[in-house]
Design a protein around this motif. Structure first.
Motif, PDB file in Angstrom:
ATOM      1  N   ALA A   6     -13.100-100.750 -77.172  1.00  0.00           N
ATOM      2  CA  ALA A   6     -14.314-101.546 -77.328  1.00  0.00           C
ATOM      3  C   ALA A   6     -14.817-101.517 -78.763  1.00  0.00           C
ATOM      4  O   ALA A   6     -15.293-102.528 -79.290  1.00  0.00           O
ATOM      5  N   GLU A   7     -14.709-100.387 -79.401  1.00  0.00           N
ATOM      6  CA  GLU A   7     -15.140-100.269 -80.789  1.00  0.00           C
ATOM      7  C   GLU A   7     -14.342-101.206 -81.686  1.00  0.00           C
ATOM      8  O   GLU A   7     -14.876-101.778 -82.645  1.00  0.00           O
ATOM      9  N   ARG A   8     -13.083-101.407 -81.369  1.00  0.00           N
ATOM     10  CA  ARG A   8     -12.237-102.266 -82.208  1.00  0.00           C
ATOM     11  C   ARG A   8     -12.596-103.741 -82.082  1.00  0.00           C
ATOM     12  O   ARG A   8     -12.384-104.518 -83.021  1.00  0.00           O
ATOM     13  N   VAL A   9     -13.132-104.141 -80.936  1.00  0.00           N
ATOM     14  CA  VAL A   9     -13.424-105.568 -80.740  1.00  0.00           C
ATOM     15  C   VAL A   9     -14.913-105.874 -80.761  1.00  0.00           C
ATOM     16  O   VAL A   9     -15.307-107.050 -80.718  1.00  0.00           O
ATOM     17  N   ALA A  10     -15.757-104.863 -80.811  1.00  0.00           N
ATOM     18  CA  ALA A  10     -17.205-105.083 -80.793  1.00  0.00           C
ATOM     19  C   ALA A  10     -17.672-105.691 -82.114  1.00  0.00           C
ATOM     20  O   ALA A  10     -17.012-105.583 -83.143  1.00  0.00           O
ATOM     21  N   GLY A  11     -18.833-106.312 -82.059  1.00  0.00           N
ATOM     22  CA  GLY A  11     -19.433-106.873 -83.263  1.00  0.00           C
ATOM     23  C   GLY A  11     -19.266-108.367 -83.401  1.00  0.00           C
ATOM     24  O   GLY A  11     -19.903-108.994 -84.242  1.00  0.00           O
ATOM     25  N   GLY A  12     -18.409-108.968 -82.593  1.00  0.00           N
ATOM     26  CA  GLY A  12     -18.211-110.408 -82.638  1.00  0.00           C
ATOM     27  C   GLY A  12     -18.747-111.073 -81.393  1.00  0.00           C
ATOM     28  O   GLY A  12     -19.770-110.676 -80.840  1.00  0.00           O
ATOM     29  N   ASP A  13     -18.025-112.073 -80.911  1.00  0.00           N
ATOM     30  CA  ASP A  13     -18.408-112.784 -79.699  1.00  0.00           C
ATOM     31  C   ASP A  13     -18.249-111.852 -78.506  1.00  0.00           C
ATOM     32  O   ASP A  13     -17.136-111.409 -78.202  1.00  0.00           O
ATOM     33  N   PRO A  14     -19.339-111.533 -77.777  1.00  0.00           N
ATOM     34  CA  PRO A  14     -19.233-110.578 -76.664  1.00  0.00           C
ATOM     35  C   PRO A  14     -18.330-111.075 -75.540  1.00  0.00           C
ATOM     36  O   PRO A  14     -17.641-110.276 -74.905  1.00  0.00           O
ATOM     37  N   LEU A  15     -18.318-112.383 -75.298  1.00  0.00           N
ATOM     38  CA  LEU A  15     -17.455-112.913 -74.241  1.00  0.00           C
ATOM     39  C   LEU A  15     -15.989-112.757 -74.615  1.00  0.00           C
ATOM     40  O   LEU A  15     -15.147-112.387 -73.775  1.00  0.00           O
ATOM     41  N   ALA A  16     -15.672-113.021 -75.879  1.00  0.00           N
ATOM     42  CA  ALA A  16     -14.294-112.861 -76.335  1.00  0.00           C
ATOM     43  C   ALA A  16     -13.882-111.396 -76.295  1.00  0.00           C
ATOM     44  O   ALA A  16     -12.741-111.064 -75.945  1.00  0.00           O
ATOM     45  N   ALA A  17     -14.808-110.502 -76.648  1.00  0.00           N
ATOM     46  CA  ALA A  17     -14.502-109.072 -76.620  1.00  0.00           C
ATOM     47  C   ALA A  17     -14.223-108.610 -75.204  1.00  0.00           C
ATOM     48  O   ALA A  17     -13.264-107.858 -74.952  1.00  0.00           O
ATOM     49  N   ALA A  18     -15.068-109.044 -74.256  1.00  0.00           N
ATOM     50  CA  ALA A  18     -14.857-108.664 -72.856  1.00  0.00           C
ATOM     51  C   ALA A  18     -13.529-109.204 -72.337  1.00  0.00           C
ATOM     52  O   ALA A  18     -12.796-108.517 -71.614  1.00  0.00           O
ATOM     53  N   ALA A  19     -13.211-110.446 -72.705  1.00  0.00           N
ATOM     54  CA  ALA A  19     -11.947-111.043 -72.265  1.00  0.00           C
ATOM     55  C   ALA A  19     -10.761-110.283 -72.826  1.00  0.00           C
ATOM     56  O   ALA A  19      -9.743-110.080 -72.135  1.00  0.00           O
ATOM     57  N   ALA A  20     -10.871-109.828 -74.071  1.00  0.00           N
ATOM     58  CA  ALA A  20      -9.778-109.088 -74.695  1.00  0.00           C
ATOM     59  C   ALA A  20      -9.522-107.771 -73.961  1.00  0.00           C
ATOM     60  O   ALA A  20      -8.360-107.379 -73.758  1.00  0.00           O
ATOM     61  N   LEU A  21     -10.584-107.087 -73.547  1.00  0.00           N
ATOM     62  CA  LEU A  21     -10.409-105.817 -72.845  1.00  0.00           C
ATOM     63  C   LEU A  21      -9.843-106.043 -71.444  1.00  0.00           C
ATOM     64  O   LEU A  21      -8.982-105.293 -70.981  1.00  0.00           O
ATOM     65  N   ARG A  22     -10.331-107.067 -70.778  1.00  0.00           N
ATOM     66  CA  ARG A  22      -9.817-107.330 -69.444  1.00  0.00           C
ATOM     67  C   ARG A  22      -8.355-107.765 -69.476  1.00  0.00           C
ATOM     68  O   ARG A  22      -7.571-107.412 -68.594  1.00  0.00           O
ATOM     69  N   SER A  23      -7.976-108.532 -70.504  1.00  0.00           N
ATOM     70  CA  SER A  23      -6.586-108.974 -70.608  1.00  0.00           C
ATOM     71  C   SER A  23      -5.648-107.807 -70.870  1.00  0.00           C
ATOM     72  O   SER A  23      -4.443-107.895 -70.603  1.00  0.00           O
ATOM     73  N   ALA A  24      -6.218-106.707 -71.380  1.00  0.00           N
ATOM     74  CA  ALA A  24      -5.411-105.506 -71.612  1.00  0.00           C
ATOM     75  C   ALA A  24      -5.318-104.656 -70.357  1.00  0.00           C
ATOM     76  O   ALA A  24      -4.776-103.543 -70.396  1.00  0.00           O
ATOM     77  N   GLY A  25      -5.881-105.162 -69.239  1.00  0.00           N
ATOM     78  CA  GLY A  25      -5.777-104.465 -67.962  1.00  0.00           C
ATOM     79  C   GLY A  25      -6.920-103.533 -67.667  1.00  0.00           C
ATOM     80  O   GLY A  25      -6.854-102.749 -66.708  1.00  0.00           O
ATOM     81  N   MET A  26      -8.007-103.607 -68.439  1.00  0.00           N
ATOM     82  CA  MET A  26      -9.140-102.703 -68.219  1.00  0.00           C
ATOM     83  C   MET A  26     -10.028-103.263 -67.107  1.00  0.00           C
ATOM     84  O   MET A  26     -10.345-104.444 -67.103  1.00  0.00           O
ATOM     85  N   PRO A  27     -10.460-102.432 -66.150  1.00  0.00           N
ATOM     86  CA  PRO A  27     -11.376-102.904 -65.101  1.00  0.00           C
ATOM     87  C   PRO A  27     -12.643-103.500 -65.702  1.00  0.00           C
ATOM     88  O   PRO A  27     -13.160-103.013 -66.722  1.00  0.00           O
ATOM     89  N   GLY A  28     -13.174-104.543 -65.056  1.00  0.00           N
ATOM     90  CA  GLY A  28     -14.320-105.249 -65.598  1.00  0.00           C
ATOM     91  C   GLY A  28     -15.536-104.375 -65.810  1.00  0.00           C
ATOM     92  O   GLY A  28     -16.212-104.464 -66.835  1.00  0.00           O
ATOM     93  N   GLY A  29     -15.843-103.506 -64.836  1.00  0.00           N
ATOM     94  CA  GLY A  29     -17.011-102.642 -64.962  1.00  0.00           C
ATOM     95  C   GLY A  29     -16.885-101.669 -66.116  1.00  0.00           C
ATOM     96  O   GLY A  29     -17.848-101.446 -66.867  1.00  0.00           O
ATOM     97  N   LEU A  30     -15.712-101.083 -66.267  1.00  0.00           N
ATOM     98  CA  LEU A  30     -15.488-100.135 -67.360  1.00  0.00           C
ATOM     99  C   LEU A  30     -15.535-100.849 -68.703  1.00  0.00           C
ATOM    100  O   LEU A  30     -16.097-100.325 -69.684  1.00  0.00           O
ATOM    101  N   ALA A  31     -14.964-102.049 -68.768  1.00  0.00           N
ATOM    102  CA  ALA A  31     -14.989-102.816 -70.008  1.00  0.00           C
ATOM    103  C   ALA A  31     -16.417-103.138 -70.426  1.00  0.00           C
ATOM    104  O   ALA A  31     -16.793-103.002 -71.601  1.00  0.00           O
TER     105      ALA A  31
END
Length: 410
Positions: A21-46
């Protein structure tokens, strides 16, 4: 954030989620969340990890590098004490001989950690279960768990008989809504409990809002206002044996290094102005130099004490601008040289600045209803020179002072 989410973030999987999350934070929050979920991270944890990453980024200004390992809530971060202020308070407590401290309403633990860093054993109490768990996690992350014990409970029920001192930071936001509370009687713990602590523990410190009414200051307490890099950040009441003077204004820097005033003089990393808070500064005419006191000095009602040190006077008894014939080094006020004193007239001011080829202005105001940004637009500035404007009143009349910075060395 709930206790289950916090527990999940403290697992190896959670640590990996926080790092991602630290690597993708600071930009578009929707894009950041999508990036974490696409990496297989559960939505709640992301979502929890991204929230923490964003809060840690915001917290860096208050806590420095330590923010990267802290667990935070939005409300807790807003009310938390800046590290430079907490460290200075802890050092003063330690110098007073405090070895054990009760931190009532510890929040995320900023003051508890500072006290522990100073070698004080801390017993912290927090009513909110998630915030209490975060405070304990923050103590562990800082390597201070052996000096900080966090309990979830009612601060008013804690037995303070076994500690040397008490620190209390009553909540000034309503639970559930996060709205600010301005009436001290609506604080949590309530104001009568907070002010009654001094009668039970000889060394008591209470953190309060900078706008505290002086009439609410308990008799015999020292009231201190603290600014950091010129921003007023908090006030504190030092009670019982800790009270040294009636009023104090303390100036701190966020980063290490001496305070530097407008005349180029350097002082230590903190400066204090003290007094009774009851004196009145003399009134006189506008003179060559204008001093704009630090907000901590103004709120502490120490303008008269500052005026005495600068051989300065007020031009209006209700406005905290000081005027003097000489530019004297002081960290407690910004000093400007006055070039022109005009009864306020937009047309006349615009003509003067156009004649001087002024294209950039710094606008300060005390005692004026004018909006600086609207005035800036109305001036229609054009040119390559700069000036400072002070909007104020002189003998009750709206006045504008055209100024320039005092050169280094006076």
């Amino acid at each position: 954030m709930d206790l289950d989410q916090l527990a999940a973030l403290r697992t190896p999987e959670g640590s990996a989620a926080l790092a991602a999350a630290e690597r993708v934070a600071g930009g578009d929050p929707l894009a950041a969340a999508a990036a974490l979920r696409s990496a297989g991270m559960p939505g709640g944890l992301a979502a929890a990890a991204l929230t923490q990453a964003e809060l840690r980024r915001r917290a860096a200004g208050k806590f420095g590098p330590a923010a990267a390992g802290m667990f935070l809530t939005r409300a807790g971060l807003e009310q938390a004490t800046r590290r430079v202020v907490a460290d200075r308070r802890a050092a003063r407590l330690r110098a007073a001989g405090v070895t054990t401290l009760a931190d009532l309403g510890c929040g995320l633990g900023a003051d508890a950690l500072a006290a522990a860093r100073a070698g004080i054993r801390v017993y912290a109490v927090e009513a909110d279960p998630v915030t209490a768990a975060m405070a304990a996690a923050n103590a562990e992350a800082a390597g201070l768990a052996d000096l900080v014990t966090v309990s979830r409970g009612d601060a008013t029920a804690f037995d303070v008989s076994g500690v040397d001192a008490v620190f209390c930071d009553p909540a000034r936001r309503r639970a559930g809504t996060g709205r600010r509370v301005f009436d001290p009687n609506a604080y949590s713990p309530p104001w009568d409990f907070v002010t009654g602590l001094a009668a039970r523990v000889p060394r008591t410190v209470v953190k309060v809002a900078p706008g505290l009414d002086h009439a609410l200051i308990p008799a015999g307490a020292e009231a201190e206002w603290v600014s950091v890099d010129g921003d007023l950040v908090e006030a504190a009441l030092w009670c019982g044996e800790l009270a040294e003077v009636p009023r104090r204004a303390t100036l701190l820097r966020e980063k290490e290094g001496p305070l530097v005033n407008a005349s180029g003089s350097k002082r230590g990393p903190s400066n204090h102005l003290t007094g009774t808070g009851a004196q009145e500064a003399p009134v006189g005419p506008v003179r060559r130099f204008l001093y704009d006191p630090d907000p901590a000095v103004v709120r502490a009602h120490l303008v008269a004490e500052l005026a005495a040190g600068l051989d300065a006077t007020l031009a209006d008894p209700s406005i905290a601008y000081l005027y003097a014939d000489e530019a004297r080094p002081t960290p407690f006020a910004r000093c400007l040289e006055i070039t022109d004193v005009l009864p306020f007239s937009l047309k006349r001011l615009r003509a003067l600045l156009r004649e001087r080829r002024v294209g950039r202005v710094e606008i300060r105001k005390r005692g004026s209803a004018l909006e600086p940004e609207k005035l800036r637009r109305d001036l229609r500035l054009s040119g390559d020179e700069a000036a400072s404007l002070a909007l104020t009143r002189v003998a009750g009349d709206p006045t504008v002072l055209v100024c320039r910075p005092v050169p280094a060395g006076g």
